[in-house]
Each structure stands twice: as structure tokens, then as C-alpha cells.
Design an enzyme around this catalytic site. Structure first.
Site, PDB file in Angstrom:
ATOM      1  N   ASP A 191      45.534  39.276  48.480  1.00  0.00           N
ATOM      2  CA  ASP A 191      44.265  39.236  47.863  1.00  0.00           C
ATOM      3  C   ASP A 191      44.043  40.497  46.977  1.00  0.00           C
ATOM      4  OD1 ASP A 191      43.749  36.928  49.099  1.00  0.00           O
ATOM      5  OD2 ASP A 191      42.461  37.450  50.400  1.00  0.00           O
ATOM      6  N   ASN A 235      52.659  38.111  50.625  1.00  0.00           N
ATOM      7  CA  ASN A 235      51.812  37.649  51.724  1.00  0.00           C
ATOM      8  C   ASN A 235      52.698  37.519  52.962  1.00  0.00           C
ATOM      9  OD1 ASN A 235      49.446  37.081  50.345  1.00  0.00           O
ATOM     10  ND2 ASN A 235      50.039  35.040  49.573  1.00  0.00           N
ATOM     11  N   GLU A 281      48.508  32.430  42.594  1.00  0.00           N
ATOM     12  CA  GLU A 281      48.507  33.298  42.210  1.00  0.00           C
ATOM     13  C   GLU A 281      48.917  32.997  40.668  1.00  0.00           C
ATOM     14  OE1 GLU A 281      52.840  31.741  43.793  1.00  0.00           O
ATOM     15  OE2 GLU A 281      50.755  31.842  44.274  1.00  0.00           O
ATOM     16  N   ASP A 293      52.171  34.045  36.138  1.00  0.00           N
ATOM     17  CA  ASP A 293      52.264  33.834  37.525  1.00  0.00           C
ATOM     18  C   ASP A 293      52.955  35.165  37.984  1.00  0.00           C
ATOM     19  OD1 ASP A 293      53.025  31.588  39.832  1.00  0.00           O
ATOM     20  OD2 ASP A 293      54.415  32.963  40.137  1.00  0.00           O
TER      21      ASP A 293
END
Length: 256
Positions: free
Chosen positions: A139, A130, A165, A122
Site C-alpha cells: 500500500d 506484497n 497496481e 502498471d
């Protein structure tokens, strides 16, 4: 009185040629004496019929070749579309790795005949990326992590994206320790990669590794690896933890 219904038949494509051949055969069957007066005419008709037959045959062969070529093109297109649909059904559209359903199916099929190690990773503090820089930057971070995975995950292993993620690595036949070593390689590669974030910050990831014997299931392996992942998170992130064991090799940059 009985009604008689005529049976419709398709016209003969070579009816004229058949008629010419029949006339020539009749002349031949009549014998040499009777054939002489009619031979020239029958031969001419037969030659004309044969010529028409050749032309028609060539035309039909050309049309058949075109039809076969078109059919082959259509079949190839159908195969391409089927392969494209199969790919879209099994792969994550952003990263190109297997999607959640496909990686679960892959792991369960491996469990039929193999022991299996599962790595769950993770990206640390991904929400901050973000929120601070926008989803396009997020991204790019995801694609960078996947690039690390593709360069370091060995042949025979599969990578899947199981969440925004979060990723898994399926390692059929691998012992726990070897899988943990691979996880460490990936962790270090992510930690050392320049992702080009606007504030110059680094990206790290936390890892959980589990192992189950043949006959297990993805759900059980994932559950154990996920618990190890959260142990790595609680231990400061940017670490690899093995199921049932404490986090291994904490990084000095674990506060990232």
C-alpha cells in the site's frame, strides 16, 4: 330535520388581543360622549393586550430564529453527507484518485468534445513486493506512485486507479507524443524515488500510451494503451510504449 356538523377551527393564538382591540374599537365608535366612562378601562385592556402581543411576537421570532438556524445546520449537514457519499462513490479509498467507474465515465464525457490521450501504467513486479514484505508495504508503494503522479500530471488531466497496481491518466486534447513525454517524466520519478523497501530494492513501472479522436470511447483507448503497456513489459519493463509503436526510451534499470 337536517344534521348540522360544526366545523372545527384551530384556536386563535391572539384571541385575547383581538378581544381587547374590539372593545377599544367599540368605545371609539360610540363617540366621545359614550366613550368617556369606559375609555380608561378599554385603554388599559388594550395596553395589556399589546404588551402580551409584543412578548408573544418576540418569543415566536426567537423560536423561528432557532428553527431557521437548526434547519440551516441540518441542510449543511445533508450537503456535507451528499458530498461525502459522492466522493466515496467516485474515488479510490486508499489513494484518493478516481476509481475505475469514475475514470471511465470521465474519459467518455471528454470524448464527446475532445480528442484524448490515455496513459496506462502498471507497477513492475508488484506481486513480489506484497509477497515479500506484506500488503501494508504494498500500500505504501502504491501511495508513493500516486504521489509521483499528483506532482507531475498537469492541470486538466485526471488520474484513476483501475486495478490493484494499475493506473490511468486521462489527458483531454493532448497529442500522443506529448502524453508519452509526460509518461516518461512519471516513469523517471518512480524509478528515482526511494520507497524504503526492507531490501533496498527500487520500484519501477511500465507505461502504455494511446490516442483517439473525438467520438472515441474509453474501452477503445484503454485497449490500445493496454496493448502498448504489454509491449513495454515484454521489452523489459520500466519503459513507455505508444500504441502502434515500439517501446520508447528503455531504461538501463529495465530488469528491475
Amino acid at each position: 330535520m337536517h344534521d348540522v356538523t360544526a366545523t372545527a377551527t384551530a384556536p386563535d393564538l391572539f384571541d385575547a388581543e383581538r378581544s381587547a382591540l374590539a372593545a377599544a374599537r367599540a368605545v371609539f365608535d360610540a363617540g366621545p360622549q359614550q366613550a368617556a366612562p369606559d375609555c380608561h378601562q378599554a385603554l388599559g385592556e388594550l395596553m395589556g393586550a399589546f404588551d402580551r402581543l409584543l412578548r408573544e411576537t418576540r418569543r415566536l421570532v426567537r423560536r423561528s430564529d432557532r428553527s431557521e438556524l437548526e434547519m440551516n445546520r441540518l441542510n449543511q449537514r445533508l450537503q456535507d453527507l451528499a458530498a461525502e457519499l459522492e466522493y466515496r462513490a467516485t474515488h479510490d479509498p486508499l489513494t484518493g484518485v478516481l476509481n475505475r467507474a469514475a475514470i471511465i465515465d470521465m474519459a467518455n464525457r471528454h470524448f464527446v468534445s475532445h480528442d484524448l490521450s490515455l496513459v496506462v501504467l502498471d507497477i513492475d513486479h508488484f506481486k513480489r513486493v506484497n509477497d515479500s514484505f506484506g500488503h501494508p508495504t504494498g500500500d505504501q508503494v502504491i501511495l508513493g506512485v500516486v504521489d509521483c503522479l499528483k506532482h507531475l500530471v498537469p492541470a486538466g488531466a485526471q488520474v484513476g486507479r483501475v486495478g490493484g497496481e494499475e493506473f490511468t491518466i486521462v489527458l483531454p486534447g493532448w497529442p500522443l507524443e506529448r502524453a508519452a513525454q509526460t509518461a516518461q517524466l512519471v516513469r523517471r520519478a518512480i524509478e528515482g524515488r526511494a520507497f524504503g523497501l526492507p531490501d533496498g530494492s527500487r520500484i519501477t513501472a511500465s507505461f502504455g500510451v494511446s490516442w483517439l479522436a473525438r467520438g472515441g470511447s474509453f474501452d477503445l483507448a484503454y485497449c490500445a494503451a493496454d496493448e502498448a503497456l504489454y509491449a513495454a513489459k515484454r521489452g523489459g519493463r520500466n519503459q513507455v510504449a505508444r500504441a502502434g509503436l515500439p517501446a520508447a526510451e528503455p531504461s538501463p534499470a529495465s530488469s528491475a
